[in-house]
Design an enzyme around this catalytic site. Structure first.
Site, short mmCIF file in Angstrom:
data_model
loop_
_atom_site.label_atom_id
_atom_site.label_comp_id
_atom_site.label_asym_id
_atom_site.label_seq_id
_atom_site.Cartn_x
_atom_site.Cartn_y
_atom_site.Cartn_z
N LYS A 1 87.23 29.44 -54.05
CA LYS A 1 86.94 28.01 -53.99
C LYS A 1 85.43 27.76 -54.01
CE LYS A 1 86.87 25.86 -49.85
NZ LYS A 1 85.73 25.03 -49.43
N ASN A 2 84.72 28.46 -53.13
CA ASN A 2 83.31 28.13 -52.96
C ASN A 2 82.42 28.66 -54.08
OD1 ASN A 2 83.94 26.71 -50.72
ND2 ASN A 2 83.29 28.26 -49.24
N ASP B 1 69.26 17.97 -45.19
CA ASP B 1 67.80 17.82 -45.24
C ASP B 1 67.11 18.91 -46.06
OD1 ASP B 1 68.79 19.36 -42.98
OD2 ASP B 1 66.70 19.67 -42.47
N GLN B 2 67.64 20.13 -46.03
CA GLN B 2 66.99 21.22 -46.77
C GLN B 2 67.13 21.03 -48.28
OE1 GLN B 2 65.08 23.48 -45.16
NE2 GLN B 2 65.65 22.27 -43.38
N ASP C 1 83.55 31.56 -42.19
CA ASP C 1 84.83 31.12 -42.75
C ASP C 1 85.99 32.06 -42.40
OD1 ASP C 1 83.59 28.92 -43.80
OD2 ASP C 1 83.45 29.69 -45.84
N ARG D 1 76.19 18.99 -39.98
CA ARG D 1 75.96 19.44 -41.36
C ARG D 1 75.04 18.52 -42.19
NH1 ARG D 1 81.54 21.52 -43.79
NH2 ARG D 1 80.23 22.76 -45.15
N PRO D 2 73.79 18.43 -41.83
CA PRO D 2 72.85 17.62 -42.62
C PRO D 2 72.55 18.27 -43.98
CG PRO D 2 71.70 18.73 -40.81
CD PRO D 2 73.15 19.11 -40.70
N CYS E 1 81.36 16.21 -40.02
CA CYS E 1 82.72 16.62 -40.35
C CYS E 1 83.24 17.40 -39.16
CB CYS E 1 82.75 17.46 -41.61
SG CYS E 1 82.07 19.09 -41.39
N ARG F 1 93.26 22.24 -49.22
CA ARG F 1 91.92 22.09 -49.80
C ARG F 1 91.39 23.42 -50.31
NH1 ARG F 1 87.62 19.21 -46.27
NH2 ARG F 1 86.54 19.92 -48.11
N ILE G 1 76.66 29.71 -37.15
CA ILE G 1 76.41 28.89 -38.34
C ILE G 1 76.69 27.41 -38.07
CG2 ILE G 1 76.92 28.57 -40.80
CD1 ILE G 1 75.71 31.31 -40.24
N ARG H 1 82.59 17.48 -48.76
CA ARG H 1 81.14 17.58 -48.64
C ARG H 1 80.49 18.26 -49.84
NH1 ARG H 1 78.29 17.44 -44.32
NH2 ARG H 1 76.99 18.96 -45.37
N1 EPU Z 1 72.17 22.96 -42.67
C1 EPU Z 1 71.15 22.10 -42.31
N2 EPU Z 1 70.48 21.42 -43.31
C2 EPU Z 1 70.79 21.57 -44.61
C3 EPU Z 1 71.82 22.44 -44.99
C4 EPU Z 1 72.50 23.14 -43.98
O1 EPU Z 1 70.85 21.94 -41.13
O2 EPU Z 1 70.15 20.92 -45.45
C5 EPU Z 1 72.89 23.72 -41.63
C6 EPU Z 1 74.35 23.36 -41.57
O3 EPU Z 1 74.57 22.22 -40.78
C7 EPU Z 1 74.95 24.62 -40.99
C8 EPU Z 1 74.08 25.72 -41.59
O4 EPU Z 1 72.88 25.07 -41.99
O5 EPU Z 1 74.81 24.60 -39.59
C9 EPU Z 1 74.65 26.45 -42.79
O6 EPU Z 1 75.20 25.50 -43.69
P1 EPU Z 1 75.33 25.73 -45.26
O7 EPU Z 1 74.49 24.74 -45.95
O8 EPU Z 1 75.14 27.17 -45.60
O9 EPU Z 1 76.86 25.35 -45.47
P2 EPU Z 1 77.43 24.62 -46.74
O10 EPU Z 1 76.67 25.04 -47.92
O11 EPU Z 1 77.60 23.18 -46.47
C10 EPU Z 1 79.11 26.50 -47.45
C11 EPU Z 1 80.58 26.61 -47.64
C12 EPU Z 1 81.28 26.56 -46.29
C13 EPU Z 1 80.77 27.71 -45.46
C14 EPU Z 1 79.25 27.63 -45.33
C15 EPU Z 1 78.63 28.78 -44.58
C16 EPU Z 1 80.86 25.64 -49.84
C17 EPU Z 1 81.37 24.53 -50.67
N3 EPU Z 1 81.03 25.53 -48.52
O12 EPU Z 1 78.90 25.24 -46.81
O13 EPU Z 1 82.66 26.73 -46.54
O14 EPU Z 1 81.35 27.68 -44.18
O15 EPU Z 1 78.65 27.57 -46.64
O16 EPU Z 1 78.92 29.98 -45.19
O17 EPU Z 1 80.33 26.61 -50.36
C18 EPU Z 1 84.96 26.54 -46.09
O18 EPU Z 1 85.19 27.02 -47.21
O19 EPU Z 1 85.87 26.40 -45.23
C19 EPU Z 1 83.61 26.13 -45.75
C20 EPU Z 1 83.35 25.28 -44.75
#
Ligand code: EPU
Length: 418
Positions: A23-24, A126-127, A306, A123-124, A118, A398, A328, A94
């Site tokens: 999926k991801n 900002d980055q 995950d 989960r901001p 969520c 999902r 995480i 998201r």
């Molecule tokens: N974060 C920030 N700012 C940002 C981006 C992230 O503070 O701009 C924080 C997040 O809040 C979190 C951490 O950084 O605490 C890591 O978040 P990341 O951005 O890596 O997560 P994501 O990209 O939103 C993807 C997967 C998730 C998986 C995470 C971690 C996809 C579509 N989703 O989410 O998958 O848990 O990486 O590996 O790729 C799932 O499949 O069930 C799922 C939640």
């Protein structure tokens, strides 16, 4: 009528089962099609609710998504006709933020609803936004929407404050069409990020360092179409292996990529399972009773967040006390309370859960709170005495392709009922 999964526990799972595509990795690959006027063909897109949402989003933006005769998915965005990802779609998924980078790079304008919180945390993004600003975009937040603008993005050096998977993907897609070279430091090394780099390269992008924490992207003025096979889903494969371990069964997942799964395979062994890898096949022979172990989630190649909920379900039955540390997401222990309703003894506070193993779970009505939490409840139900009814199954749909059908093929007593 709401759908439920009804599980009669106790049957050890046995047999071979095929892994679906990740999926991801599929979601960013679909969004990458926005970067080019030519078709992108993905050979093995899994049938998931999140994929359907992404399809609607791409169609909303002007894309045509169709199925080829061989089952491949063709995404053709000859022209971007809208630059806006509406709240209705972003709030259900998201990963919709993944259209930001491609839209901005291709058309100079992207408007995406802010995802907000969520079930698993704040989960901001900002980055992502700081990175786009580094690439020369103007970024505004208005009325719940992020708006990013740039006539042409310019290569830059970006160091993210933390490792972010979709953040790295978004910035990599944007940088692929920027003018000049972009360096992303502290990049995510997840296999899904590397898979996206592989697709972008096939589309004509110049990317070095995929799979490392330093990506170097030399922007090009145009990308073309490509054909791509998405990597296997390491989380689905891991979930099926835990299903074998927790039931004392003997299951082989076929079509997996063991190199993406080292951390979880080691943990399965620590729990007493016998794991045998041969090519793309991973066999897991479950122990009579799992052993306790400690788990700390971390970015790849560490133990994936995950898989945390699924391992918690197994460790809840282990001989001994396990400590699970979630680094995480700040709120990813919602399943602990539901597992407790089945008899688990789990104290979760902040980022740490202490799991005191019990001899057996009792079937109970439970409620899924998010995707991976629902998988952990299914696993607990497979091992429990009696009947477990899991509601809010849409969370499971999902991200798992026909999970109950795959489990049934391995001998599980599980049904989907209305
Ligand atoms: N974060 C920030 N700012 C940002 C981006 C992230 O503070 O701009 C924080 C997040 O809040 C979190 C951490 O950084 O605490 C890591 O978040 P990341 O951005 O890596 O997560 P994501 O990209 O939103 C993807 C997967 C998730 C998986 C995470 C971690 C996809 C579509 N989703 O989410 O998958 O848990 O990486 O590996 O790729 C799932 O499949 O069930 C799922 C939640």
């Amino acid at each position: 009528m709401a759908t439920k999964l009804v599980v009669q526990g106790g049957a050890p799972l046995r047999g071979d089962v095929a892994v679906s595509a990740a999926k991801n990795a599929a979601l960013p690959a679909l969004c990458a099609a926005l970067l080019t006027a030519e078709p992108v063909v993905l050979e093995n897109v899994p049938a998931l609710a999140d994929v359907d949402t992404t399809r609607s989003l791409l169609e909303q933006l002007g894309g045509v998504v169709s199925a080829d005769a061989d089952g491949s998915t063709r995404v053709h965005v000859a022209q971007v006709t809208s630059n806006e990802a509406p709240y209705e779609l972003v709030s259900t998924m998201r990963a919709s933020v993944l259209v930001l980078g491609p839209l901005l790079a291709r058309t100079g304008l992207a408007k995406v609803a802010l995802p907000g919180g969520c079930a698993i945390g704040v989960r901001p993004i900002d980055q992502h936004l700081k990175g786009f600003q580094k690439l020369g975009a103007e970024v505004f937040i208005r009325n719940g929407y992020v708006e990013a603008r740039a006539s042409r993005l310019k290569g830059a050096r970006i160091t993210t404050d933390l490792v972010t998977v979709t953040g790295t993907e978004n910035l990599m897609m944007a940088a692929a069409l920027a003018e000049g070279t972009t360096v992303i430091e502290n990049a995510a090394r997840e296999p899904e990020v590397t898979d996206l780099a592989r697709l972008l390269s096939a589309m004509g992008a110049r990317i070095e360092g995929a799979g490392t924490e330093r990506l170097e992207i030399e922007g090009v003025s145009e990308l073309g179409g490509a054909r791509h096979r998405v990597i296997p889903d390491r989380i689905e494969a891991g979930t099926l292996l835990v299903a074998a371990a927790i039931t004392g069964g003997d299951v082989t997942v076929v079509g997996a990529e063991p190199r993406h799964m080292s951390a979880m395979l080691s943990k399965l062994e620590e729990c007493g399972a016998v794991v045998t890898v041969s090519g793309d096949r991973i066999r897991c022979q479950g122990p009579a009773r799992p052993r306790a172990t400690d788990i700390i989630t971390s970015p790849f190649p560490g133990f994936p967040t995950d898989m945390q909920a699924q391992f918690m379900a197994m460790l809840g039955l282990a001989d001994g006390i396990s400590k699970i540390t979630e680094t995480i997401f700040e709120n990813r222990f919602m399943h602990a309370a539901e597992l407790s309703r089945m008899g688990a003894r789990i104290d979760a506070e902040g980022s740490i859960a202490m799991v005191r193993g019990v001899r057996y779970y009792q079937g109970a009505p439970v409620m899924a709170t998010d995707l991976r939490a629902s998988a952990s409840l299914v696993l607990a139900g497979l091992a429990a005495r009696g009947t477990t009814e899991i509601s809010r199954v849409y969370h499971l749909d999902r991200g798992y392709e026909r999970l109950e059908v795959k489990l049934r093929s391995l001998g599980a007593n599980i049904d989907r009922v209305k």
